[in-house]
Design an enzyme around this catalytic site. Structure first.
Site, short mmCIF file in Angstrom:
data_model
loop_
_atom_site.label_atom_id
_atom_site.label_comp_id
_atom_site.label_asym_id
_atom_site.label_seq_id
_atom_site.Cartn_x
_atom_site.Cartn_y
_atom_site.Cartn_z
N HIS A 443 0.82 -1.21 0.00
CA HIS A 443 0.00 0.00 0.00
C HIS A 443 0.86 1.27 0.00
CE1 HIS A 443 -3.22 -2.49 2.42
NE2 HIS A 443 -3.18 -2.83 1.14
C1 FAD Z 1 -0.93 -7.88 -3.71
C2 FAD Z 1 -1.76 -6.69 -3.43
C3 FAD Z 1 -2.98 -6.83 -2.80
C4 FAD Z 1 -3.75 -5.69 -2.49
N1 FAD Z 1 -4.97 -5.86 -1.92
C5 FAD Z 1 -5.72 -4.77 -1.65
C6 FAD Z 1 -7.02 -4.90 -1.13
O1 FAD Z 1 -7.50 -6.02 -0.93
N2 FAD Z 1 -7.70 -3.77 -0.85
C7 FAD Z 1 -7.18 -2.52 -1.07
O2 FAD Z 1 -7.83 -1.53 -0.73
N3 FAD Z 1 -5.97 -2.38 -1.61
C8 FAD Z 1 -5.25 -3.46 -1.94
N4 FAD Z 1 -4.05 -3.32 -2.54
C9 FAD Z 1 -3.58 -1.96 -2.84
C10 FAD Z 1 -4.36 -1.28 -3.95
O3 FAD Z 1 -4.56 -2.15 -5.04
C11 FAD Z 1 -3.55 -0.05 -4.37
O4 FAD Z 1 -3.36 0.76 -3.22
C12 FAD Z 1 -4.25 0.79 -5.42
O5 FAD Z 1 -4.56 0.05 -6.56
C13 FAD Z 1 -3.30 1.92 -5.79
O6 FAD Z 1 -3.93 2.75 -6.72
P1 FAD Z 1 -3.06 3.79 -7.55
O7 FAD Z 1 -3.97 4.43 -8.52
O8 FAD Z 1 -2.34 4.66 -6.58
O9 FAD Z 1 -1.93 2.93 -8.28
P2 FAD Z 1 -2.00 1.57 -9.11
O10 FAD Z 1 -3.32 0.91 -8.97
O11 FAD Z 1 -0.79 0.81 -8.72
O12 FAD Z 1 -1.88 2.04 -10.62
C14 FAD Z 1 -0.79 2.75 -11.12
C15 FAD Z 1 -0.63 2.42 -12.59
O13 FAD Z 1 0.17 3.43 -13.20
C16 FAD Z 1 1.09 2.82 -14.10
N5 FAD Z 1 2.24 3.72 -14.25
C17 FAD Z 1 3.14 4.06 -13.30
N6 FAD Z 1 4.04 4.94 -13.79
C18 FAD Z 1 3.71 5.14 -15.09
C19 FAD Z 1 4.29 5.92 -16.14
N7 FAD Z 1 5.39 6.67 -15.95
N8 FAD Z 1 3.70 5.90 -17.38
C20 FAD Z 1 2.57 5.14 -17.59
N9 FAD Z 1 2.01 4.37 -16.64
C21 FAD Z 1 2.56 4.37 -15.39
C22 FAD Z 1 1.42 1.49 -13.44
O14 FAD Z 1 1.92 0.56 -14.39
C23 FAD Z 1 0.07 1.09 -12.83
O15 FAD Z 1 -0.66 0.31 -13.75
C24 FAD Z 1 -3.27 -4.42 -2.85
C25 FAD Z 1 -2.07 -4.28 -3.51
C26 FAD Z 1 -1.31 -5.40 -3.80
C27 FAD Z 1 -0.01 -5.22 -4.48
#
Ligand code: FAD
Length: 506
Positions: A443
């Site tokens: 997270h």
């Molecule tokens: C194993 C695991 C289990 C989890 N289980 C839960 C759960 O049960 N409940 C919960 O609430 N949370 C859970 N989480 C956490 C939750 O999924 C994340 O906190 C959330 O998805 C993060 O959202 P975000 O938009 O910040 O980033 P992300 O969902 O990580 O998305 C970011 C995206 O941006 C892309 N990206 C990054 N840099 C660039 C760039 N320069 N150019 C183009 N693309 C880029 C990445 O490839 C990625 O696809 C879990 C995480 C993991 C790893």
């Protein structure tokens, strides 16, 4: 349609009202919201576009397909494994579907003390409700408990610890237990399945294999992004550029901060990349006489909140929840090698496990090396180590209360095996010193924090950068502190909130 960038041999050069970087929880919600408002929006995702038919349930293949750095991302000193998603849908593709709002106490602290005025519980409540409805969030019941979670519940009940069923965003779940490798039955109501199809139907143009390497600015305003299209092996082969009236970062707390640093964006608060919280977690395993087969069935359907409070500086900041890993991940997290390692793995079918997740107060940092590689620095403060120790001790107590024959705390050099609650003091004696325990964090948050005070935050509470007009952030980067609960539903919700202001700017 979501376009595979690897097929665009001539590169990509577009114009749009808004360009969104990343398609995870934050980015996908932003794309869906903007498309619904009639904004001409482009989404760029560095990873591939995969769907349920690609999710083979094979651990080795899925780590490579769905995870940043093939699942091996870690802090620079290798102390904490940082697991993050890569690909259309981001980390929501392989996450475990737990949904829990950021507690009101944390939101109040942000709004009252840290300058995130628009994130009060009252102002976010309608957005939370709308997000939960859109993603079909529901509390699970006893029918969802697999044996690992059932044993955890037994232990909590015996001890009288505060505990409950959790809420999830799954519909038509086949209870296969392969959530962490992408759902082959498409039961997850996540960014990939729910939000991105709506965004595309609303006119959003979304490109996979499209890595953004720079935010383009002119006279203090964001005017677009540039980067590379990647081939199947992840190698750049053609340039990409999108010119836009506004840019929104949704690359995650690691990816967005790295992009801000790499782009040389102004940083008047000095906080860019520095306010990293990760919910560091350690595991405890119990060995039972009967087979547990902990990988089967729905993960994390029950939680223990006996030791989780939310006021800053609390001495109860640890969340306990069952966890189980498939064989490769279990083998990686099991200390030792050779015969000793094999002896532990031989008990795999009989193991139940849980994780102690710290609501952390010791910030780390995201940097970018001269070679352009992301570097993550993170260490637990003594106070956070004490919280981890508390969690491991109480986790061991729960497993013993559930009837475990023995409980193992995975100290790297000399795992601790306990068979009786009278031995639990040994966990306190060993504590959680650096490099002694394999730690995992899933997270990351906080690296571009929100505050209306430009000395405290990188973005204001509308999500706009204090020093670059037209640049917004819509992912886990914006949380001013750790939240102590799974973050996805809060990230979706904050992105929905920020979208209103992006729509006005684009
Ligand atoms: C194993 C695991 C289990 C989890 N289980 C839960 C759960 O049960 N409940 C919960 O609430 N949370 C859970 N989480 C956490 C939750 O999924 C994340 O906190 C959330 O998805 C993060 O959202 P975000 O938009 O910040 O980033 P992300 O969902 O990580 O998305 C970011 C995206 O941006 C892309 N990206 C990054 N840099 C660039 C760039 N320069 N150019 C183009 N693309 C880029 C990445 O490839 C990625 O696809 C879990 C995480 C993991 C790893």
């Amino acid at each position: 349609m979501i376009v595979a960038g690897r097929t665009l041999r001539g590169g990509l050069d577009l114009r749009a009202d808004v360009v969104v970087v990343g398609t995870g929880a934050g980015g996908a919600m932003m794309l869906r919201e903007l498309a619904a408002r009639g904004v001409d929006v482009v989404g760029l995702e560095m990873g591939a576009h995969s769907t349920a038919v690609d999710f083979s349930m094979r651990e080795a293949d899925m780590l490579e397909l769905l995870m940043q750095e093939r699942g091996a991302r870690a802090t620079a000193d290798q102390q904490v494994r940082i697991v993050q998603g890569r690909g259309v849908g981001g980390s929501t593709v392989h996450n475990l579907c737990l949904c829990k709002r950021t507690p009101d106490e944390v939101l109040r602290h942000w709004a009252r003390d840290l300058g995130a005025a628009r994130l009060s519980p009252e102002s976010l409540a309608p957005d939370y409700a709308a997000t939960e409805a859109e993603l079909s969030v529901q509390k699970v019941d006893a029918g969802y408990l697999n044996e690992n979670n059932r044993l955890f519940k037994v232990g909590c009940d015996v001890l009288g610890y505060a505990s409950d069923y959790t809420s999830h965003n799954r519909v038509g779940c086949m209870k296969s237990g392969y959530c962490i490798m992408g759902c082959p039955f498409d039961g997850k109501q996540n960014a990939l399945k729910v939000l991105l199809p709506k965004a595309v139907a609303g006119g959003a143009r979304v490109y996979a294999d499209a890595r953004v390497e720079r935010v383009l600015t002119r006279r203090g305003r964001a005017v677009g992004v540039s980067g590379s299209l990647l081939d199947e092996a992840g190698r750049p082969f053609a340039p990409l550029r999108v010119r836009a009236g506004a840019v929104c970062l949704g690359g995650s707390a690691v990816g967005s901060a790295a992009l801000a640093i790499q782009s040389g964006l102004p940083d008047p608060s000095g906080r860019t990349g520095r306010n990293l919280f990760v919910h560091p977690a350690g595991a405890v395993a119990g060995v039972f006489d009967q087979p547990v087969d902990g990988w089967r069935g729905v993960p994390q359907t029950y939680e223990c909140t006996e030791f989780l409070e939310f006021h800053p500086g609390s001495e109860k900041r640890v969340w306990l929840v069952p966890v189980f890993a498939h064989p490769i991940a279990t083998a990686v997290m099991t200390p030792g090698f050779g015969e000793r390692h094999a002896a532990v793995m031989a008990k795999y079918r009989h193991m139940a496990a849980l994780t102690a997740v710290v609501h952390d107060e010791s910030p780390g940092r995201v940097r970018v090396t001269k070679a352009g590689r992301i570097q993550i620095d993170y260490a637990l403060s003594p106070a956070d180590q004490a919280q981890l120790t508390l969690g491991l001790r109480e986790g061991a107590r729960i497993l013993l209360a559930a009837g475990a024959r023995e409980v193992v705390v995975n100290y790297e050099n000399d795992p601790l095996t306990l068979t009786d609650p009278g031995q639990l003091g040994q966990v306190d004696a060993r504590g959680a010193p650096p490099y002694e325990l394999p730690l995992t964090a899933v997270h990351p948050m906080g690296t571009l924090p929100m505050s209306d005070d430009p000395r405290r935050g990188v973005v204001d509470s509308r999500g706009e950068h204090h020093a670059v007009k037209g640049l917004f952030v819509c992912d886990g980067s914006v949380f001013p502190t750790s939240i102590g609960v799974p973050p996805q539903i809060s990230i979706y919700t904050v992105s929905r909130h920020v979208a209103r202001f992006v729509a006005e700017a684009g």
